[in-house]
Every structure is written in structure tokens, then in C-alpha cells.
Design an enzyme around this catalytic site. Sequence first.
Site, PDB file in Angstrom:
ATOM      1  N   GLU A 128      96.479  -0.214 -68.744  1.00  0.00           N
ATOM      2  CA  GLU A 128      96.500   0.408 -67.406  1.00  0.00           C
ATOM      3  C   GLU A 128      95.590   1.639 -67.377  1.00  0.00           C
ATOM      4  O   GLU A 128      94.873   1.884 -66.397  1.00  0.00           O
ATOM      5  CB  GLU A 128      97.949   0.795 -67.074  1.00  0.00           C
ATOM      6  CG  GLU A 128      98.179   1.416 -65.729  1.00  0.00           C
ATOM      7  CD  GLU A 128      98.032   0.445 -64.568  1.00  0.00           C
ATOM      8  OE1 GLU A 128      96.889   0.242 -64.135  1.00  0.00           O
ATOM      9  OE2 GLU A 128      99.047  -0.097 -64.098  1.00  0.00           O
ATOM     10  N   THR A 180      92.376   3.030 -57.947  1.00  0.00           N
ATOM     11  CA  THR A 180      93.539   3.874 -58.208  1.00  0.00           C
ATOM     12  C   THR A 180      93.099   5.259 -58.673  1.00  0.00           C
ATOM     13  O   THR A 180      93.658   6.282 -58.254  1.00  0.00           O
ATOM     14  CB  THR A 180      94.451   3.214 -59.256  1.00  0.00           C
ATOM     15  OG1 THR A 180      94.857   1.952 -58.731  1.00  0.00           O
ATOM     16  CG2 THR A 180      95.672   4.052 -59.564  1.00  0.00           C
TER      17      THR A 180
END
Length: 305
Positions: A128, A180
Site C-alpha cells: 500500500e 491517494t
Amino acid sequence: MKQIIVHAPATVANIVCGFDVLGLALNEPYDKLVMRLLPEKTIRIINKDNFMLPVEPEKNVFGGALLAMMRELGDNIGFEIESTKNIMPGSGIGSSAASAAGVVVGANHLLNSRFSKLDLVRFATYGEEIASGARHADNIAPCIYGGVTLIRSNDPLDIIPLNFPPLFVTVIHPQIEVKTSDARQILKKQILLKDAITQWANVAGLVTGFIKEDYDLIGRSLHDVLIEPVRSMLIPGFAELKKNSIEAGALGGGISGAGPSVFMLSKDEATAKKVEQAMRSVYEKIGVDFHIHLTTVNNQGVSIH
Ligand code: HSE
């Protein structure tokens, strides 16, 4: 050569008020991986979709997560991954988390389950980090555990799977990409105490609403005074999507993860269909291309076939 097929679900991080601490897994869409064990310390990535994601392990989410696992393995083994992503990168429904979580759960299955779920979440956060620049687990934890999860602490990891009532989820994805890392960059670094009080009251209310299966309390708590006022500017028609969905009967909702997808929770399928229609109408009226999913909460998390 032993081969497995892995399904890794999309997820909704934050669930409006729980920035970086709450998330839920969806039944649709999901990514598909075919994985094989290799007899040498290597990671081979084969992309079967058109997203052109990097295949060098150090630059790739699969690689980041697997390398973290392989550092603790010692054995002379590696993995081949054939990836078909159905969750579009930058959509806000946990595309990178599905890759990171899917690959570590698959690898662990090929290794006869040497690691715990908590270990797998920890490894997956390294994947991530490659995509979003932060090791947040609010997509990864629900992706691996299924259902609704609370991440009480990232370091050390403390994940609490929550009970929850039946929920229908409508997710609309305007066809724009929000990274993000960019959507984190624009957030305020300091907040007012009065806003913090509102926010933690709502997080506590939402968690309690899930556990007590109290739909009204869930609806009342789906309220975010910290993140939504900043990030909603990146999402076309956000205020109208939200207003019209609530008028159509949704319990509430907001930005999915870092956006641009917007999700709404409903008590039953008939209401969720009305919400879907309400959301469609907003984007048809203002001329925004979109994908829309009407789905339910996935109880299982990543599954092996
Ligand atoms: N909690 C993360 C964020 C989720 O909102 O930045 C990103 O998918």
C-alpha cells in the site's frame, strides 16, 4: 506446479468519519490473481489488463507486499503472479489494497498458512505504501478479514472486526483518477478541538451503530467535518449526489477512501436501487462518465479458488 486463483475484493476506507481507522469490504468488484510458487527467490509479475502498472517488484504493490513477507521467510522460494485488475487504480475503492492483500493471502495459502492474518495485513501495508505513500491499513484490513473493521492502532497493529447489520452499498465512480497520495497531501495538518470532538463522537456512534445493528444511529453518525469539506472539492457533483441519495432513502454515505468514488449505505435492496437511480441522474444531468455498482458487504475477504 501448484496454482491457485485469488479473488481480492474492493473496499470502502474511512466509512465517512473514520479516516484511516474504519473500512468495509464489498462483494463487487474484485481483482483476480493466478499465483504459482517458484523454486527460486524471485517475483514474476504478469499483467493481464490494460492498466500498464509497473512489473519491477520494488515499484509494484505486489512486489512491495511480497518482499516484506519474503524478508521473514528465509526459504529459497518465489512467486509468479498473473494479475487481472477489475478495480481501477485511483478509483477510491481500494485498488492497491486489493493487490497487496490478495497477493499476500495467496502466497500464504501456497505456503500452507505459515502467517497469521495480522502478519498478512502488516506485509500488505508495505505494498500500500508504494501506491499511496502511507502504510494505512483501512482498506487492507477489511480486504483480508472481510466485513467491517476498525484499526485501533497501526503500530503495533490492532484490528477489530466489527459485527454489522445487512447493508447494501451503492458506489458511483466518476471516470477521473484521484491519486491517494495527492488526496492526502491537500488535507489540513492541524484541526480544531471542537471538530475533533464532533469527529470522534461520530466514529464512536458509527461503531456502536454497527455493533447494535441500529440503522438510525449508523445514519446519524455518517458525518465527517474533517476530510470531506476538503476532498469533496475534487469530486464533481458531490453535494448533489449526497443530497439526492439521502432523499432517495440512503442511511448516508460520502467519499469512498480518498475518492473520487462516492458510496451510500442502504438498509435494503429496494432503497439501494432508488439510490442508484438518484446517483445516476446526477451524473447524467451534468454529463460525467461513470461506473456504478450496487453490492453488499463482503463477509469473507480475500478468497482462494
Ligand atoms: N484512509 C485513506 C485515505 C484511504 O483516506 O487517504 C485511501 O484509500
